[in-house]
Scaffold this motif. Structure first.
Motif, PDB file in Angstrom:
ATOM      1  N   ALA A 142       0.842  -1.209   0.000  1.00  0.00           N
ATOM      2  CA  ALA A 142       0.000   0.000   0.000  1.00  0.00           C
ATOM      3  C   ALA A 142       0.869   1.248   0.000  1.00  0.00           C
ATOM      4  O   ALA A 142       0.584   2.218  -0.722  1.00  0.00           O
ATOM      5  CB  ALA A 142      -0.931  -0.014   1.205  1.00  0.00           C
ATOM      6  N   MET A 143       1.941   1.249   0.793  1.00  0.00           N
ATOM      7  CA  MET A 143       2.844   2.396   0.819  1.00  0.00           C
ATOM      8  C   MET A 143       3.556   2.570  -0.523  1.00  0.00           C
ATOM      9  O   MET A 143       3.816   3.693  -0.967  1.00  0.00           O
ATOM     10  CB  MET A 143       3.870   2.224   1.934  1.00  0.00           C
ATOM     11  CG  MET A 143       3.304   2.291   3.342  1.00  0.00           C
ATOM     12  SD  MET A 143       2.497   3.900   3.716  1.00  0.00           S
ATOM     13  CE  MET A 143       0.758   3.501   3.423  1.00  0.00           C
ATOM     14  N   VAL A 144       3.862   1.449  -1.183  1.00  0.00           N
ATOM     15  CA  VAL A 144       4.498   1.520  -2.502  1.00  0.00           C
ATOM     16  C   VAL A 144       3.554   2.166  -3.510  1.00  0.00           C
ATOM     17  O   VAL A 144       3.974   3.001  -4.333  1.00  0.00           O
ATOM     18  CB  VAL A 144       4.908   0.105  -2.973  1.00  0.00           C
ATOM     19  CG1 VAL A 144       5.249   0.101  -4.465  1.00  0.00           C
ATOM     20  CG2 VAL A 144       6.107  -0.381  -2.180  1.00  0.00           C
ATOM     21  N   ILE A 145       2.275   1.804  -3.459  1.00  0.00           N
ATOM     22  CA  ILE A 145       1.303   2.382  -4.390  1.00  0.00           C
ATOM     23  C   ILE A 145       1.212   3.891  -4.195  1.00  0.00           C
ATOM     24  O   ILE A 145       1.210   4.666  -5.161  1.00  0.00           O
ATOM     25  CB  ILE A 145      -0.070   1.710  -4.195  1.00  0.00           C
ATOM     26  CG1 ILE A 145      -0.006   0.243  -4.628  1.00  0.00           C
ATOM     27  CG2 ILE A 145      -1.145   2.453  -4.986  1.00  0.00           C
ATOM     28  CD1 ILE A 145      -1.288  -0.527  -4.365  1.00  0.00           C
ATOM     29  N   VAL A 146       1.155   4.316  -2.945  1.00  0.00           N
ATOM     30  CA  VAL A 146       1.068   5.751  -2.660  1.00  0.00           C
ATOM     31  C   VAL A 146       2.354   6.459  -3.089  1.00  0.00           C
ATOM     32  O   VAL A 146       2.324   7.495  -3.768  1.00  0.00           O
ATOM     33  CB  VAL A 146       0.789   5.982  -1.168  1.00  0.00           C
ATOM     34  CG1 VAL A 146       0.830   7.474  -0.839  1.00  0.00           C
ATOM     35  CG2 VAL A 146      -0.566   5.400  -0.774  1.00  0.00           C
ATOM     36  N   GLY A 147       3.479   5.904  -2.679  1.00  0.00           N
ATOM     37  CA  GLY A 147       4.756   6.546  -2.997  1.00  0.00           C
ATOM     38  C   GLY A 147       5.040   6.582  -4.475  1.00  0.00           C
ATOM     39  O   GLY A 147       5.604   7.563  -4.986  1.00  0.00           O
ATOM     40  N   THR A 148       4.655   5.514  -5.196  1.00  0.00           N
ATOM     41  CA  THR A 148       4.916   5.446  -6.635  1.00  0.00           C
ATOM     42  C   THR A 148       4.250   6.605  -7.360  1.00  0.00           C
ATOM     43  O   THR A 148       4.846   7.224  -8.253  1.00  0.00           O
ATOM     44  CB  THR A 148       4.406   4.111  -7.207  1.00  0.00           C
ATOM     45  OG1 THR A 148       5.138   3.042  -6.608  1.00  0.00           O
ATOM     46  CG2 THR A 148       4.583   4.068  -8.705  1.00  0.00           C
TER      47      THR A 148
ATOM     48  N   THR B  85       5.946  -0.504 -14.144  1.00  0.00           N
ATOM     49  CA  THR B  85       7.172  -1.299 -14.027  1.00  0.00           C
ATOM     50  C   THR B  85       7.759  -1.206 -12.618  1.00  0.00           C
ATOM     51  O   THR B  85       8.232  -2.212 -12.078  1.00  0.00           O
ATOM     52  CB  THR B  85       8.212  -0.829 -15.057  1.00  0.00           C
ATOM     53  OG1 THR B  85       8.385   0.598 -14.946  1.00  0.00           O
ATOM     54  CG2 THR B  85       7.767  -1.160 -16.462  1.00  0.00           C
ATOM     55  N   PHE B  86       7.716  -0.010 -12.027  1.00  0.00           N
ATOM     56  CA  PHE B  86       8.272   0.146 -10.684  1.00  0.00           C
ATOM     57  C   PHE B  86       7.475  -0.663  -9.666  1.00  0.00           C
ATOM     58  O   PHE B  86       8.051  -1.311  -8.775  1.00  0.00           O
ATOM     59  CB  PHE B  86       8.293   1.620 -10.300  1.00  0.00           C
ATOM     60  CG  PHE B  86       8.892   1.885  -8.950  1.00  0.00           C
ATOM     61  CD1 PHE B  86      10.263   1.865  -8.772  1.00  0.00           C
ATOM     62  CD2 PHE B  86       8.088   2.143  -7.849  1.00  0.00           C
ATOM     63  CE1 PHE B  86      10.834   2.106  -7.526  1.00  0.00           C
ATOM     64  CE2 PHE B  86       8.637   2.381  -6.602  1.00  0.00           C
ATOM     65  CZ  PHE B  86      10.019   2.367  -6.451  1.00  0.00           C
ATOM     66  N   MET B  87       6.157  -0.626  -9.766  1.00  0.00           N
ATOM     67  CA  MET B  87       5.340  -1.387  -8.825  1.00  0.00           C
ATOM     68  C   MET B  87       5.574  -2.881  -8.979  1.00  0.00           C
ATOM     69  O   MET B  87       5.630  -3.626  -7.990  1.00  0.00           O
ATOM     70  CB  MET B  87       3.859  -1.056  -9.022  1.00  0.00           C
ATOM     71  CG  MET B  87       3.423   0.215  -8.333  1.00  0.00           C
ATOM     72  SD  MET B  87       1.632   0.331  -8.169  1.00  0.00           S
ATOM     73  CE  MET B  87       1.130   0.280  -9.871  1.00  0.00           C
TER      74      MET B  87
END
Length: 353
Positions: A46-52, A324-326
């Protein structure tokens, strides 16, 4: 592990399935541990989605203007293109749309390629898996073999040479090593002719059948060699350090005192216990296989996820960068979680901590 109980000390009994009943893996305990780790992984995702979403919008450059280079577009046409891409919406609205689409497994459409991001990722996944997966298998095998020999013969000439060489290669920047190998063995320098292809995954006039496999293999040599050279030191050093700890354990001394051959003591008793940290490291590195190596794929123009991500950053193509990053980061999170669970299941000392 495979050592008999009367010859092995508590270290072997704790690390193998032959221990006492109360030391065997508890299904409920492992399940609870796995669920707790899964919860932490979901929070990280979830933090990755927000940060991305927000991090990539801090990059300089206007995607619409970059895409319009070489085309005589008026300001009105540029505004129309921004509206088509949804870049004229308030940032919070863009974020809500992004999260909703991600939860539906819709990563959007690439600005540059005008195609769904999932389709582009699917096309590039195979070459990345081939290159990075092959490099990982070679690096793990080489690192474990050299680490075992170096740790068992500590201070020997082989130990000093292999450890020193691996540390030197590990400290060399990947892009510098890649360019060096490209110049020496790809282009050729002085009396050394160019031996291997320098770009792509196959030749323009690629043959069929077994000759095609050889052609792809020749294209893989330099990028795979670069990946292995900068990675295998991790497995060597971890395996060497773990084996040095096991060599001084009582069960190893007992096995030697019973007259077992040195090679058998190492292979059947010391190495299986020393492999636990290396297994964890392997699981952690599997996550990076999906992402590939951006630097290596860019240097050798390897058509994988790494080069796709580089092309997305160059535009910048927000949807392609996000997708790609996610994929890369989520793969790393999942593999790290699996590594924790596997280590918890393999080693009762972790469960009792």
């Amino acid at each position: 592990m495979t050592a008999p109980l009367d010859a092995a000390g508590p270290a072997v009994q704790a690390a193998g399935p032959a221990g006492r009943d109360e030391e065997r893996p508890s299904g409920h305990g492992t399940l609870r541990y796995a669920l707790s780790k899964a919860g932490g992984a979901l929070f990280s995702i979830a933090m990755v989605i927000v940060g991305t979403f927000f991090v990539f919008r801090l990059l300089p450059g206007d995607p619409v203007r970059n895409l319009a280079q070489g085309r005589n577009m008026t300001p009105a046409q540029l505004d129309l293109e921004r509206h088509r891409l949804g870049l004229d919406k308030p940032l919070i609205d863009q974020f809500v749309d992004f999260v909703g689409a991600t939860l539906r497994l819709d990563l959007g459409t690439s600005y540059e390629y005008k195609r769904p991001v999932l389709d582009l990722i699917g096309e590039r996944f195979g070459p990345t898996l081939l290159l990075a997966g092959t490099g990982l298998v070679i690096a793990v095998s080489l690192g474990i073999w050299q680490g075992t020999r170096a740790g068992w013969r500590r201070g020997s000439r082989f130990d000093r040479f292999s450890t020193g060489l691996s540390l030197v290669l590990w400290s060399v920047p990947t892009f510098w090593l890649g360019l060096l190998l490209l110049m020496v063995f790809g282009v050729g320098i002085g009396p050394i002719p160019g031996l291997f292809p320098t770009r792509g995954i196959e030749s323009v006039d690629a043959p069929d059948g077994f000759a095609y496999i050889l052609d792809v293999g020749m294209h893989m040599v330099l990028p795979c060699l670069t990946l292995v050279a900068v990675v295998y030191a991790q497995y060597l050093l971890v395996m060497r350090s773990s084996l040095l700890e096991e060599v001084g354990q009582d069960y190893v001394t007992t096995a030697r005192a019973k007259g077992l051959r040195d090679d058998e003591v190492r292979r059947r008793h010391a190495v299986p216990n020393a492999l636990l940290p290396t297994v964890t490291l392997v699981f952690m590195r599997i996550g990076f296989v999906v992402g590939g190596a951006v630097t290596v794929e860019t240097i050798y123009s390897w058509p994988g996820l790494g080069q796709l991500f580089y092309e997305a950053v160059r535009v910048p193509d927000f949807t392609l960068m996000q997708g790609t990053f996610m994929l890369i980061t989520v793969s790393v999170i999942i593999m790290n979680t699996l590594a924790d669970v596997v280590y918890h299941w393999l080693d009762p000392r972790v469960r009792s901590a």
